[in-house]
Scaffold this motif. Structure first.
Motif, PDB file in Angstrom:
ATOM      1  N   PRO A 197      34.516  -1.247 -39.691  1.00  0.00           N
ATOM      2  CA  PRO A 197      35.038  -0.895 -38.361  1.00  0.00           C
ATOM      3  C   PRO A 197      35.362   0.595 -38.290  1.00  0.00           C
ATOM      4  CG  PRO A 197      36.121  -2.867 -39.209  1.00  0.00           C
ATOM      5  CD  PRO A 197      35.317  -2.293 -40.338  1.00  0.00           C
ATOM      6  N   ARG A 198      35.110   1.192 -37.123  1.00  0.00           N
ATOM      7  CA  ARG A 198      35.412   2.613 -36.952  1.00  0.00           C
ATOM      8  C   ARG A 198      36.458   2.762 -35.861  1.00  0.00           C
ATOM      9  NH1 ARG A 198      32.078   5.571 -39.941  1.00  0.00           N
ATOM     10  NH2 ARG A 198      30.094   4.658 -40.596  1.00  0.00           N
ATOM     11  N   LEU A 199      37.417   3.644 -36.092  1.00  0.00           N
ATOM     12  CA  LEU A 199      38.541   3.825 -35.192  1.00  0.00           C
ATOM     13  C   LEU A 199      38.284   4.971 -34.220  1.00  0.00           C
ATOM     14  CD1 LEU A 199      41.362   3.635 -37.879  1.00  0.00           C
ATOM     15  CD2 LEU A 199      40.539   1.776 -36.433  1.00  0.00           C
ATOM     16  N   ASP A 200      38.914   4.889 -33.073  1.00  0.00           N
ATOM     17  CA  ASP A 200      38.864   5.965 -32.092  1.00  0.00           C
ATOM     18  C   ASP A 200      39.580   7.181 -32.692  1.00  0.00           C
ATOM     19  OD1 ASP A 200      39.215   7.695 -29.996  1.00  0.00           O
ATOM     20  OD2 ASP A 200      40.041   6.211 -28.616  1.00  0.00           O
ATOM     21  N   PRO A 201      38.884   8.299 -32.874  1.00  0.00           N
ATOM     22  CA  PRO A 201      39.522   9.477 -33.485  1.00  0.00           C
ATOM     23  C   PRO A 201      40.766   9.942 -32.736  1.00  0.00           C
ATOM     24  CG  PRO A 201      37.146   9.758 -33.419  1.00  0.00           C
ATOM     25  CD  PRO A 201      37.457   8.536 -32.599  1.00  0.00           C
ATOM     26  N   ALA A 202      40.760   9.821 -31.408  1.00  0.00           N
ATOM     27  CA  ALA A 202      41.918  10.256 -30.632  1.00  0.00           C
ATOM     28  C   ALA A 202      43.126   9.367 -30.929  1.00  0.00           C
ATOM     29  CB  ALA A 202      41.589  10.237 -29.138  1.00  0.00           C
ATOM     30  N   TRP A 203      42.873   8.054 -31.025  1.00  0.00           N
ATOM     31  CA  TRP A 203      43.962   7.129 -31.376  1.00  0.00           C
ATOM     32  C   TRP A 203      44.488   7.447 -32.767  1.00  0.00           C
ATOM     33  CZ3 TRP A 203      44.830   3.881 -35.444  1.00  0.00           C
ATOM     34  CH2 TRP A 203      45.901   2.992 -35.316  1.00  0.00           C
ATOM     35  N   LEU A 204      43.578   7.700 -33.687  1.00  0.00           N
ATOM     36  CA  LEU A 204      43.965   7.963 -35.064  1.00  0.00           C
ATOM     37  C   LEU A 204      44.844   9.212 -35.146  1.00  0.00           C
ATOM     38  CD1 LEU A 204      43.548   7.026 -38.011  1.00  0.00           C
ATOM     39  CD2 LEU A 204      41.568   8.548 -38.114  1.00  0.00           C
ATOM     40  N   SER A 205      44.446  10.267 -34.488  1.00  0.00           N
ATOM     41  CA  SER A 205      45.203  11.511 -34.531  1.00  0.00           C
ATOM     42  C   SER A 205      46.578  11.357 -33.884  1.00  0.00           C
ATOM     43  CB  SER A 205      44.407  12.618 -33.821  1.00  0.00           C
ATOM     44  OG  SER A 205      45.140  13.819 -33.787  1.00  0.00           O
ATOM     45  N   ALA A 206      46.623  10.736 -32.706  1.00  0.00           N
ATOM     46  CA  ALA A 206      47.887  10.591 -31.981  1.00  0.00           C
ATOM     47  C   ALA A 206      48.838   9.660 -32.726  1.00  0.00           C
ATOM     48  CB  ALA A 206      47.624  10.065 -30.571  1.00  0.00           C
ATOM     49  N   THR A 207      48.312   8.575 -33.273  1.00  0.00           N
ATOM     50  CA  THR A 207      49.166   7.611 -33.951  1.00  0.00           C
ATOM     51  C   THR A 207      49.654   8.155 -35.284  1.00  0.00           C
ATOM     52  OG1 THR A 207      47.930   5.825 -32.873  1.00  0.00           O
ATOM     53  CG2 THR A 207      49.327   5.211 -34.733  1.00  0.00           C
ATOM     54  N   SER A 208      48.836   8.931 -35.965  1.00  0.00           N
ATOM     55  CA  SER A 208      49.276   9.581 -37.187  1.00  0.00           C
ATOM     56  C   SER A 208      50.436  10.536 -36.896  1.00  0.00           C
ATOM     57  CB  SER A 208      48.120  10.336 -37.835  1.00  0.00           C
ATOM     58  OG  SER A 208      48.552  11.087 -38.943  1.00  0.00           O
ATOM     59  N   ALA A 209      50.314  11.289 -35.809  1.00  0.00           N
ATOM     60  CA  ALA A 209      51.359  12.246 -35.457  1.00  0.00           C
ATOM     61  C   ALA A 209      52.667  11.545 -35.113  1.00  0.00           C
ATOM     62  CB  ALA A 209      50.895  13.114 -34.292  1.00  0.00           C
ATOM     63  N   SER A 210      52.586  10.442 -34.373  1.00  0.00           N
ATOM     64  CA  SER A 210      53.810   9.758 -33.952  1.00  0.00           C
ATOM     65  C   SER A 210      54.440   8.943 -35.072  1.00  0.00           C
ATOM     66  CB  SER A 210      53.529   8.855 -32.745  1.00  0.00           C
ATOM     67  OG  SER A 210      52.560   7.872 -33.056  1.00  0.00           O
ATOM     68  N   SER A 211      53.628   8.418 -35.978  1.00  0.00           N
ATOM     69  CA  SER A 211      54.152   7.567 -37.048  1.00  0.00           C
ATOM     70  C   SER A 211      54.547   8.346 -38.287  1.00  0.00           C
ATOM     71  CB  SER A 211      53.109   6.517 -37.446  1.00  0.00           C
ATOM     72  OG  SER A 211      51.967   7.120 -38.052  1.00  0.00           O
ATOM     73  N   GLY A 212      53.914   9.499 -38.501  1.00  0.00           N
ATOM     74  CA  GLY A 212      54.126  10.237 -39.731  1.00  0.00           C
ATOM     75  C   GLY A 212      53.276   9.762 -40.892  1.00  0.00           C
ATOM     76  N   VAL A 213      52.378   8.803 -40.642  1.00  0.00           N
ATOM     77  CA  VAL A 213      51.479   8.313 -41.695  1.00  0.00           C
ATOM     78  C   VAL A 213      50.264   9.234 -41.749  1.00  0.00           C
ATOM     79  CG1 VAL A 213      50.048   6.374 -42.462  1.00  0.00           C
ATOM     80  CG2 VAL A 213      52.226   5.937 -41.308  1.00  0.00           C
ATOM     81  N   PRO A 214      49.907   9.761 -42.911  1.00  0.00           N
ATOM     82  CA  PRO A 214      48.734  10.640 -42.985  1.00  0.00           C
ATOM     83  C   PRO A 214      47.483   9.957 -42.432  1.00  0.00           C
ATOM     84  CG  PRO A 214      49.938  10.643 -45.057  1.00  0.00           C
ATOM     85  CD  PRO A 214      50.535   9.558 -44.230  1.00  0.00           C
ATOM     86  N   GLU A 215      46.626  10.737 -41.772  1.00  0.00           N
ATOM     87  CA  GLU A 215      45.442  10.150 -41.138  1.00  0.00           C
ATOM     88  C   GLU A 215      44.585   9.321 -42.099  1.00  0.00           C
ATOM     89  OE1 GLU A 215      42.888  12.186 -38.471  1.00  0.00           O
ATOM     90  OE2 GLU A 215      44.531  13.257 -37.476  1.00  0.00           O
ATOM     91  N   PRO A 216      44.294   9.786 -43.326  1.00  0.00           N
ATOM     92  CA  PRO A 216      43.468   8.950 -44.201  1.00  0.00           C
ATOM     93  C   PRO A 216      44.123   7.608 -44.513  1.00  0.00           C
ATOM     94  CG  PRO A 216      43.532  11.200 -45.014  1.00  0.00           C
ATOM     95  CD  PRO A 216      44.567  11.105 -43.943  1.00  0.00           C
ATOM     96  N   ALA A 217      45.457   7.592 -44.643  1.00  0.00           N
ATOM     97  CA  ALA A 217      46.158   6.341 -44.914  1.00  0.00           C
ATOM     98  C   ALA A 217      46.150   5.446 -43.678  1.00  0.00           C
ATOM     99  CB  ALA A 217      47.591   6.625 -45.363  1.00  0.00           C
ATOM    100  N   LEU A 218      46.437   6.013 -42.513  1.00  0.00           N
ATOM    101  CA  LEU A 218      46.429   5.232 -41.284  1.00  0.00           C
ATOM    102  C   LEU A 218      45.047   4.639 -41.035  1.00  0.00           C
ATOM    103  CD1 LEU A 218      47.787   4.249 -38.687  1.00  0.00           C
ATOM    104  CD2 LEU A 218      47.213   6.463 -37.646  1.00  0.00           C
ATOM    105  N   ARG A 219      44.016   5.425 -41.282  1.00  0.00           N
ATOM    106  CA  ARG A 219      42.645   4.913 -41.139  1.00  0.00           C
ATOM    107  C   ARG A 219      42.437   3.696 -42.032  1.00  0.00           C
ATOM    108  NH1 ARG A 219      39.340   8.836 -43.897  1.00  0.00           N
ATOM    109  NH2 ARG A 219      39.835   7.532 -45.706  1.00  0.00           N
ATOM    110  N   ALA A 220      42.917   3.780 -43.267  1.00  0.00           N
ATOM    111  CA  ALA A 220      42.743   2.672 -44.204  1.00  0.00           C
ATOM    112  C   ALA A 220      43.464   1.418 -43.718  1.00  0.00           C
ATOM    113  CB  ALA A 220      43.255   3.073 -45.586  1.00  0.00           C
ATOM    114  N   TYR A 221      44.707   1.576 -43.264  1.00  0.00           N
ATOM    115  CA  TYR A 221      45.496   0.417 -42.838  1.00  0.00           C
ATOM    116  C   TYR A 221      44.933  -0.217 -41.563  1.00  0.00           C
ATOM    117  CZ  TYR A 221      48.883   2.752 -45.932  1.00  0.00           C
ATOM    118  OH  TYR A 221      49.502   3.364 -46.986  1.00  0.00           O
ATOM    119  N   ALA A 222      44.609   0.625 -40.588  1.00  0.00           N
ATOM    120  CA  ALA A 222      44.108   0.083 -39.315  1.00  0.00           C
ATOM    121  C   ALA A 222      42.722  -0.532 -39.479  1.00  0.00           C
ATOM    122  CB  ALA A 222      44.082   1.185 -38.253  1.00  0.00           C
ATOM    123  N   THR A 223      41.870   0.089 -40.300  1.00  0.00           N
ATOM    124  CA  THR A 223      40.537  -0.466 -40.545  1.00  0.00           C
ATOM    125  C   THR A 223      40.652  -1.815 -41.246  1.00  0.00           C
ATOM    126  OG1 THR A 223      39.555   1.745 -40.684  1.00  0.00           O
ATOM    127  CG2 THR A 223      38.313  -0.060 -41.660  1.00  0.00           C
TER     128      THR A 223
END
Length: 249
Positions: free
Chosen positions: A65-91
């Motif tokens: 599965p591939r995530l929306d880059p805009a969602w990934l960037s915005a959610t990483s910023a609001s959560s404080g979870v690094p983008e590579p980690a957030l990508r792993a969890y959401a995927t």
């Protein structure tokens, strides 16, 4: 002190010790209590990006599965979870059966408690989901509160100790558990517990395997307790997952 007073003091001391023993058994050995709240401890996954549309003949796997880059960037910023980690969890959330109702915030809670998303002790999590230095738990040699798990040639290849096993990687998989739940979360053809993309998917599969209802407090707590049999661990993951949910909800 009279004999009667001495006996009375000893009796009170025994009652106090028995009470502490009961408290310890409730904390360490009992089934996990429900989290303080009963609302679901997860956030809905992002809507699948257009990249999820099949690009192969019907009936064949679509791929990772591939995530929306805009969602990934915005959610990483609001959560404080690094983008590579957030990508792993959401995927990983998107990759498991939706009936499990596993949320990325639960995986993020585990990832924070286990290794601060692969950044513990100053490590840097790379864009590929691996840390710049391996993450190993203590030797499982039976000392203190640790189990005694002898290493095998296969497990030693992961941690380098030819005598005792260690938990490995950002989600801290024991090699024997990894052997059962190993996953290739990023589609690179390898299942590596040091790669958070792979480890997050393996953790998701593990949490969903027993059919717990993760929309309930008790089901959620039981699933996390199965990952690490300690109530304090459930409490810590619950606190982290709830914080991520509140930051991004």
């Amino acid at each position: 002190m009279s004999t009667e007073r001495l006996l009375g003091a000893l009796a009170l001391a025994l009652v106090a010790v028995a009470g502490l023993g009961h408290l310890a058994s409730r904390t360490v050995l009992a089934e996990p209590a429900p989290p303080a709240t009963v609302r679901p401890q997860y956030v809905a996954a992002p809507a699948p990006a257009r990249a999820l549309e099949p690009v192969v003949p019907p009936g064949e796997p679509v791929g990772v599965p591939r995530l929306d880059p805009a969602w990934l960037s915005a959610t990483s910023a609001s959560s404080g979870v690094p983008e590579p980690a957030l990508r792993a969890y959401a995927t990983a959330q998107l990759a498991v059966d939706r009936s499990c109702a596993l949320g990325w915030t639960t995986l993020a809670g585990i990832g924070w408690v286990e290794s601060q998303h692969g950044t513990i002790d100053g490590r840097v999590l790379g864009a590929d989901g691996t840390s710049d230095r391996p993450i190993l738990g203590p030797a499982l040699d039976g000392s203190g509160d640790f189990a005694a798990i002898p290493a095998t040639p296969e497990s030693s290849a992961w941690h380098g100790n030819d005598r005792w096993d260690h938990a490995v990687g950002p989600m801290q998989f024991i090699p024997s558990t990894w052997r059962t739940w190993a996953a290739d979360g990023d589609g690179d053809g390898r299942a590596d517990p040091n790669d958070l993309d792979d480890a997050a998917l393996a953790a998701a599969r593990y949490l969903c395997a027993d059919g717990h209802d993760l929309t309930t407090g008790q089901g959620w707590a039981d699933a996390v307790f199965s990952y690490n049999h300690a109530q304090v661990y459930v409490d810590d993951v619950h606190a982290a997952a709830t914080d991520y949910a509140e930051r991004t909800g």
